[in-house]
Design a protein around this motif. Structure first.
Motif, PDB file in Angstrom:
ATOM      1  N   ARG C   2      -8.104   3.029  -0.623  1.00 47.84           N
ATOM      2  CA  ARG C   2      -9.064   3.370   0.002  1.00 47.84           C
ATOM      3  C   ARG C   2      -8.839   2.905   1.495  1.00 47.84           C
ATOM      4  O   ARG C   2      -9.589   3.516   2.529  1.00 47.84           O
ATOM      5  CB  ARG C   2     -10.132   2.406  -0.522  1.00 47.84           C
ATOM      6  N   SER C   3      -7.887   2.161   2.040  1.00 48.75           N
ATOM      7  CA  SER C   3      -7.594   1.788   3.354  1.00 48.75           C
ATOM      8  C   SER C   3      -6.641   2.932   4.064  1.00 48.75           C
ATOM      9  O   SER C   3      -5.706   3.454   3.448  1.00 48.75           O
ATOM     10  CB  SER C   3      -6.922   0.517   3.345  1.00 48.75           C
ATOM     11  N   ASN C   4      -6.840   2.803   5.395  1.00 49.27           N
ATOM     12  CA  ASN C   4      -5.635   3.705   5.921  1.00 49.27           C
ATOM     13  C   ASN C   4      -4.602   2.989   6.466  1.00 49.27           C
ATOM     14  O   ASN C   4      -3.679   3.120   7.327  1.00 49.27           O
ATOM     15  CB  ASN C   4      -6.407   4.589   7.006  1.00 49.27           C
ATOM     16  N   LEU C   5      -4.492   1.604   6.112  1.00 56.41           N
ATOM     17  CA  LEU C   5      -3.529   0.726   6.572  1.00 56.41           C
ATOM     18  C   LEU C   5      -2.570   0.845   5.325  1.00 56.41           C
ATOM     19  O   LEU C   5      -2.735   0.364   4.372  1.00 56.41           O
ATOM     20  CB  LEU C   5      -4.264  -0.771   6.590  1.00 56.41           C
ATOM     21  N   LYS C   6      -1.511   1.479   5.512  1.00 52.98           N
ATOM     22  CA  LYS C   6      -0.571   1.877   4.337  1.00 52.98           C
ATOM     23  C   LYS C   6       0.595   0.702   4.301  1.00 52.98           C
ATOM     24  O   LYS C   6       1.751   0.845   4.619  1.00 52.98           O
ATOM     25  CB  LYS C   6       0.243   2.964   5.016  1.00 52.98           C
ATOM     26  N   LEU C   7      -0.111  -0.496   3.606  1.00 58.37           N
ATOM     27  CA  LEU C   7       0.950  -1.420   3.836  1.00 58.37           C
ATOM     28  C   LEU C   7       0.570  -2.437   2.621  1.00 58.37           C
ATOM     29  O   LEU C   7       1.550  -2.962   2.157  1.00 58.37           O
ATOM     30  CB  LEU C   7       0.708  -2.276   5.079  1.00 58.37           C
ATOM     31  N   ALA C   8      -0.609  -2.710   2.317  1.00 58.66           N
ATOM     32  CA  ALA C   8      -0.909  -3.914   1.566  1.00 58.66           C
ATOM     33  C   ALA C   8       0.096  -4.083   0.310  1.00 58.66           C
ATOM     34  O   ALA C   8       0.514  -5.279  -0.123  1.00 58.66           O
ATOM     35  CB  ALA C   8      -2.346  -4.126   1.029  1.00 58.66           C
ATOM     36  N   ASN C  10       2.807  -3.266  -0.401  1.00 58.22           N
ATOM     37  CA  ASN C  10       4.118  -3.021  -0.182  1.00 58.22           C
ATOM     38  C   ASN C  10       4.956  -4.447  -0.224  1.00 58.22           C
ATOM     39  O   ASN C  10       6.001  -4.607  -0.312  1.00 58.22           O
ATOM     40  CB  ASN C  10       4.673  -2.361   0.920  1.00 58.22           C
ATOM     41  N   VAL C  11       4.141  -5.472   0.107  1.00 54.14           N
ATOM     42  CA  VAL C  11       4.653  -6.784   0.193  1.00 54.14           C
ATOM     43  C   VAL C  11       4.284  -7.669  -0.970  1.00 54.14           C
ATOM     44  O   VAL C  11       3.081  -7.691  -1.140  1.00 54.14           O
ATOM     45  CB  VAL C  11       4.256  -7.352   1.509  1.00 54.14           C
ATOM     46  N   HIS C  12       5.345  -8.061  -1.699  1.00 54.24           N
ATOM     47  CA  HIS C  12       4.720  -9.304  -2.859  1.00 54.24           C
ATOM     48  C   HIS C  12       4.313 -10.302  -2.192  1.00 54.24           C
ATOM     49  O   HIS C  12       4.751 -10.851  -1.224  1.00 54.24           O
ATOM     50  CB  HIS C  12       6.157  -9.524  -3.630  1.00 54.24           C
ATOM     51  N   PRO C  13       3.395 -10.518  -2.881  1.00 50.15           N
ATOM     52  CA  PRO C  13       2.478 -11.942  -2.333  1.00 50.15           C
ATOM     53  C   PRO C  13       3.279 -13.022  -2.196  1.00 50.15           C
ATOM     54  O   PRO C  13       3.310 -14.140  -1.522  1.00 50.15           O
ATOM     55  CB  PRO C  13       1.169 -11.975  -2.951  1.00 50.15           C
TER      56      PRO C  13
ATOM     57  N   LEU D 107       4.564  -5.776   7.270  1.00 50.70           N
ATOM     58  CA  LEU D 107       3.385  -4.825   7.249  1.00 50.70           C
ATOM     59  C   LEU D 107       3.231  -4.141   8.274  1.00 50.70           C
ATOM     60  O   LEU D 107       2.821  -2.759   8.269  1.00 50.70           O
ATOM     61  CB  LEU D 107       2.155  -5.866   7.167  1.00 50.70           C
ATOM     62  N   ARG D 110       6.265  -1.209   8.401  1.00 50.81           N
ATOM     63  CA  ARG D 110       6.119  -0.358   7.337  1.00 50.81           C
ATOM     64  C   ARG D 110       4.865   0.852   7.571  1.00 50.81           C
ATOM     65  O   ARG D 110       5.160   1.850   7.452  1.00 50.81           O
ATOM     66  CB  ARG D 110       5.863  -0.776   6.117  1.00 50.81           C
ATOM     67  N   ASP D 111       3.783   0.138   7.998  1.00 51.34           N
ATOM     68  CA  ASP D 111       2.565   0.921   8.180  1.00 51.34           C
ATOM     69  C   ASP D 111       3.119   2.025   9.386  1.00 51.34           C
ATOM     70  O   ASP D 111       2.747   3.016   9.483  1.00 51.34           O
ATOM     71  CB  ASP D 111       1.542   0.093   8.670  1.00 51.34           C
ATOM     72  N   TYR D 278      -8.893  -1.864  14.496  1.00 51.35           N
ATOM     73  CA  TYR D 278      -9.814  -1.143  14.047  1.00 51.35           C
ATOM     74  C   TYR D 278     -10.954  -1.023  15.073  1.00 51.35           C
ATOM     75  O   TYR D 278     -12.067  -0.684  14.322  1.00 51.35           O
ATOM     76  CB  TYR D 278     -10.274  -1.788  12.558  1.00 51.35           C
ATOM     77  N   THR D 353     -10.361  -2.681   1.803  1.00 49.25           N
ATOM     78  CA  THR D 353     -11.446  -1.709   1.431  1.00 49.25           C
ATOM     79  C   THR D 353     -11.252  -0.501   2.666  1.00 49.25           C
ATOM     80  O   THR D 353     -10.194  -0.770   3.253  1.00 49.25           O
ATOM     81  CB  THR D 353     -12.706  -2.288   1.937  1.00 49.25           C
ATOM     82  N   ASP D 354     -11.771   0.468   2.418  1.00 45.99           N
ATOM     83  CA  ASP D 354     -11.756   1.436   3.444  1.00 45.99           C
ATOM     84  C   ASP D 354     -12.349   1.181   4.875  1.00 45.99           C
ATOM     85  O   ASP D 354     -13.379   1.575   5.065  1.00 45.99           O
ATOM     86  CB  ASP D 354     -12.214   2.796   2.943  1.00 45.99           C
TER      87      ASP D 354
END
Lengths: 470, 470, 470, 470
Positions: C2-8, C10-13, D107, D110-111, D278, D353-354
């Protein structure tokens, strides 16, 4: 009146000196050096070692237009060259060629190649400062745009903004805003005022060591040892300082300095504007010191003061057409034919006799006279000389404390024209220089006669005596 | 061999042109403008409107050393002044006075006072660039050290580092590192290449409005409305652009511009180095435009090219001895007597007849001829002129696209010396200028005869015809 | 997604250190100082004098984030202040006021008034460099726009372009083009590497004399005696050099230097960013030297490293609202409440005990240990200290030649975490400094215990022994 | 008293606001922006969209610390991240690594790679200005030392000396001497005050064409067509101007501009310090405009105002370890763990979220309210918005003439805290921006509720009504 030039009727063609003085007061900028003097002198004519005022009083000139008229006022041979050029080709656009430009450049470059061991080329301009600016452009271009330079305390290279940046005196910069290319000024071995207990050579060595310290680590500020790069592109030197007071460094100095420069990729630019053209008995004064320049700047006496021709010689690698291509720098009057013709004749003239030997001999004789004066006048703190670049330092009774006031008084007194030798009245033209403006910087006619040297010593003697009595 | 100058024997006193060419290739810097041309021409003598090569072919000169020789080669009266000065006082240190300096300054300053309504003074130097540098120092001093200037796109003020900072072409700065006082360059109303659909006057007005926008708020970048202070000290202008292509702005332009400057405390410095001294039919070209300069810079033709004398005139408030005291700026050859003597004679000469009217008349006639050529040659995109500052723009067949290549070809072709009129061979000396280097910038001898104008048109006609056929 | 942040995603917490290392290699700039080390260390937590890696190995930190964490990692009182502020007012625009800003400014200014005898004011910013930039603006404003500064060889004031101009190392400027406000760097009395045969005080005096030479005449380049004006606006000093290697000058040095500055109207700006806030046993290290600053810059430890708050104190005449009016300088996070709250608590904390005495005592004890190490390890060339600013110079076997390689090896060795004391494994965090990068600059926790000091000496001993054996 | 800190006793721990005000008057610099207001406000606490004074009056904040607190005061999730970090690793020297730095860099990079199509890296610092300085160093390094930049009229990039050079307002430079790297400022398509008769898109196109003119010939001053080199290294842009008044350019503008830049080898540096994270409904505001930056600078809201963390992202070719090696730039608090931990949490939060869609929706609703106010209040000259970056221009009765005085009055009036809605008293926090300081730059909490938007419109309505009646 038919002209739109609103002026002709207003100036008397035969204005008196008083009228001229009034006009000068009103319409001339006083920003040049004329008004350093309270009542500046008018001169009407000149000949050999003398200038004359309206009353035809002879003034023996011991400064020769800051060493621009090395070969005597109205030198017949050089004046004739000027007359001839006026009658044939006094004007030609610098984008075309004329014989004298090429011959002059070839003479200078071949001589330099012989002396300095490097092929090179000559680039002309007019006015010493413009040649200095050209040299800055050459250096900046060659070093990929680096614009910081080293130069000497006491050094003088001109008054354009660029030349002012590398000229030591802050007074010349003070009212003109920011100078983003201000040079870093390095101590010059001015031995008379140097640390006590060092010989001249030791002081020269000390100054080089002090400079060399800057390269000890990156934190000394000018050198990145890891990259092997210096923040400074070139070192600008006058081999003998001109405005700085005709200070002659020890013979070891430039050799040791050049080694530090070579070790760190820093270019050596030699300013010969005042000391070149046989003032010190050699074409270039640097020839005395056993080092070769990367760039050499000349001007003044190359035309015996008949034309402001100036120029630079540089090593081929810095100035070849690939690295310094057409259009790199330019000025309308660069290589103007009046200038190149006279300069060419000048160099031919000096090549026909052993001109240097004659200068050295006259210089030795003159210096002897100065030393004799020193022995008799307590206020003469120091005398020294190389060829006919001579100095006499006027001091307090201790023979050391700089006494600018007395020298100013002497200089004005000399301009009165009331000194007398053998029943004849003379004036004496002296120039004031030095860090403390207490040095008589002597640059007599290189063709001065033995009798004129005696006259000079005699007139100086009178002036010193008057000064001590005042 | 007795001399230490290792040179004399090496140059044939009568070197052939081929030999000279070889020397030139080896020892001359090619960094000046000589090698813009493939095979630069040697000239041997000159007279009136002509220069001559070794074969004595006459080359009609339509550029007169970039407008330095306004009064014809070897102008008899001016040459005589030079001969006389050589014989009396060709050299005198600039810290002393000589009559000609004072008279010349008074002539210029009184004329300026009459025309511009302000008392002022004159400060001399040599070379246009050095005078420009002096003007920069004057402005920086007067404005408390401000060193940023406005100048025009297409403007040219010289090649010293300071002058290069206010000269528009980036090519002149590119290889020389950082220029921390780079001017902000403003659009000049070069109407031929301006926006479509505007009259010349409308375009002038548009350019001023575009400039005035900068003062609308603090965020336009140059003006602090709260303090009423501008970031820029002065605007440097050439009334008619020289190197920029002899572009003549509309008559309303400078008046409107001056108002914006006055409203924001910005000085106007007028560079008359190329366009001054009657090139446009007035002593100073700015006289056409109804505005008064704060500083005016002159050089070139003031000595008819016999000496690089240059100088500035400035309003009393900027240059009086209190604000610009002794020692403010200086150069050895500033006010050199050869230069002042000839310049004085130049100004006397032009004041004895209505010289301006004669220039305007010749100029009108010449322009007529150029227009006639334009009507017959499609590649002539624009012709224009003011006095004898004339322009002809060489374009593609559309009469608009700049065609540098064709003009270069024409220029070389003119140098061949094989154009023929009435059975006589001629060469034609043209100079190339303009933003796109496709403009013939015509600066003929101001004393050109009607017959020589016909000859010029005829030679240009031949060149254009050859160019169209090539 | 849902986000436009293309990232979350990708990184293992819970990325492993190897994974993190791969990310760091790919996405982090290596332009900071992390990669001075071959395999930079990850730390996971910290406490008191220790930082811990993922394996919970304790690393005794003898550098405390370049002296930013003077009061120990996670100092309970200061952390609590941060927690409290987070819960009440962690954010407020700096154009509004909050209590802590005002109280903090008042504390600092009143203390300075008491110590330095001048009323003054405080201006906040974030990051030491930005405070240095503010101080440059303050100086430039106060001196009418002068932008040249003196600073010391070995000095460091930050990495913004302005701060880099006054930081000695050329390496920091080399790749970044022209620096038109480059400082003139003056020799600092770094006695261990100074001239032989001078006492520390003699060397201090010598350095001042060398500096004073510059004011002897206008031709020494920085002073116009006629106008009584200096080309340089201020002298930037670190009382004890930080990056330069924790060099402590002789006690006479700054007093003598200040006299030269006062005689020539040059301001003294004291950079306390690294040595301030009790590192040397006083709030400001300059307090040791008996001179008062015109401007004082602080940062780092004022918040114990919890927030980048920085600032300047300046004398009223330089910073009062008339001369430094609203809008003079600004940054979003200047006086941010997280920073001011912690800094206020810091200053309250140290005022409740005789904190300085405790630091001096610990420092003396630590230095004693270092001296003892020196007596046993030939490669320890010099040890010195003031308060808890301590230095140990690693040299070759001669005890003098700088040996950067060995210190780099020691530093890496300390990061291994395999030193052992009383059966427990430790790492040792050292920082490298100095002109030759061979100095351990020791800045331990000011609240370090006696036991931890013994531990430090013991760990250093082991490292030195290993180094000598390698 | 046991401490040498002479201060603790002097400040009442519970000083009243009047006492604080007296201290502030005496000891705080007024050089920041606090005293733009006559009686600056003290705030005591904050929550969500509100700040509170000592009387606990709620002030609805429509500016959120110049857009630093995008996610609401004391945002629970982000505050918790700060609390956690304080308890574990609040301090660690930036030469070592910590997990949060690496994850955050990864983050962002990559974004950016996903959005801009280029691999790149992140370099951290603190404070927007220091990140801007780092970007200048990056550009200067990459372009071989070029230090001239283009930037926009109305643009703002910070107040360090380097950032001030590229910030348009002359007011910020005026008292600080010479700026040798002053940018050339280019017209921004501020349509409301642009030329009449052009659509927004036409005006954007016009501005690009005006800029493109500079590259037409070498004489337009910035371009050497022969060498294909530009005098300017990069163009610094804010996609939506912040301080300049939240001016939103037409959508075609940056695409057209980028083409000119690409054609001439000029880098694009995008300053997202105020508009990023944002504010406009996207992570980076440049994402709206279809162009990719070469360098992107961020700060402020990335930590929601809890820490001054800032940074740059740059394309790999500019920032890889070979071209930008270890030690290139640095600051103590760069990548400080308090900052990176909160920033990491911020980016995680918005990715869940979006978030962008929600901002766009709230923004549209808010803008609708502003338009409705505009329809009822003549003094509202313009309203516009993108996401929750909104603007309202306060003008004279003509709806056009900028009326700074009225907006100042409104701003002060809002700070009184006496506006009333539903019987409750409110204050209203507004920020003033724009070229003429007559623009309300609205940057509300991105998590503002619909009710709070209604409240905002209502409070603005009251203020406008009061303003019209005054």
């Amino acid at each position: 009146m038919r002209s739109n030039l609103k002026l002709a009727a207003n100036v008397h063609p035969t204005a008196s000196e008083d009228e001229l003085r009034q006009l000068e007061k009103t319409y001339c900028s006083h920003g040049d050096t004329v008004h350093y003097s309270q009542k500046p002198k008018f001169f009407e004519s000149c000949d050999g070692s003398f200038v004359f005022d309206a009353a035809e009083t002879p003034f023996l000139d011991l400064q020769m237009w800051y060493s621009a008229v090395n070969f005597g006022y109205r030198n017949e041979r050089l004046n004739n060259a000027a007359h001839r050029q006026l009658d044939r080709l006094p004007q030609v656009a610098s984008q075309y060629l004329h014989r004298e430009k090429v011959e002059l450049a070839a003479l200078i470059a071949r001589d330099a190649e012989h002396k300095f061991g490097s092929k090179g080329r000559v680039h002309f301009n007019v006015g010493g400062s413009q040649a200095v600016e050209d040299s800055l452009k050459l250096v900046r271009n060659y070093t990929g745009g680096k614009s910081l330079m080293f130069a000497f305390e006491g050094g003088y290279h001109g008054r354009t903004l660029g030349a002012t940046s590398i000229t030591s005196s802050y007074r010349y910069r003070r009212r003109y805003g920011h100078f983003g290319e201000r040079a870093q000024f390095i101590e010059f071995p001015y031995h008379f005022r140097g640390p006590k207990g060092m010989s001249k050579e030791e002081y020269g060595h000390y100054c080089v060591q002090k400079f060399a310290r800057l390269f000890e680590s990156e934190y000394n500020g000018v050198w990145d040892p890891k990259a092997g790069k210096s923040e400074y592109a070139a070192f600008y030197i006058e081999p003998i300082q001109g405005t700085g007071g005709y200070v002659i460094p020890p013979m070891n100095f430039f050799k040791e300095l050049k080694k530090v420069l070579d070790d760190h990729g820093i270019l050596l630019v030699v300013d010969e504007i005042q000391m070149g053209v046989y003032r010190t008995g050699k074409l270039w004064s640097i020839e005395h010191f056993g080092v070769s320049p990367d760039v050499l700047v000349f001007g003044k006496a190359i035309t015996n003061g008949l034309n402001p021709l100036s120029g630079i010689w540089a090593k081929e690698e810095m100035i070849n057409p690939t690295i310094f291509p057409p259009g790199s720098t330019h000025s309308t009057f660069a290589s103007n034919p009046m200038g190149t013709a006279v300069a060419l004749e000048t160099l031919k003239m000096v090549s026909e006799t052993d001109f240097g030997a004659s200068v050295m001999e006259k210089g030795a004789h003159f210096l002897e006279g100065l030393k004799e004066l020193q022995s008799r006048h307590a206020i003469v703190g120091d005398v020294d000389g190389l060829g006919l670049a001579l100095r006499m330092e006027i001091c307090g009774p201790d023979g050391f404390t700089p006494d600018k006031a007395t020298l100013d008084w002497m200089s004005d007194e000399g301009m009165k024209g009331d000194l007398a030798v053998d029943g004849r009245k003379y004036g004496l033209v002296l120039d004031v220089g030095g860090y403390h403006k207490n040095v008589i910087t002597l640059a007599p006619n290189l063709m001065i006669s033995r009798e004129e040297i005696e006259l000079a010593i005699s007139l100086l003697d009178q002036l010193l005596t008057r000064a001590e009595r005042r």
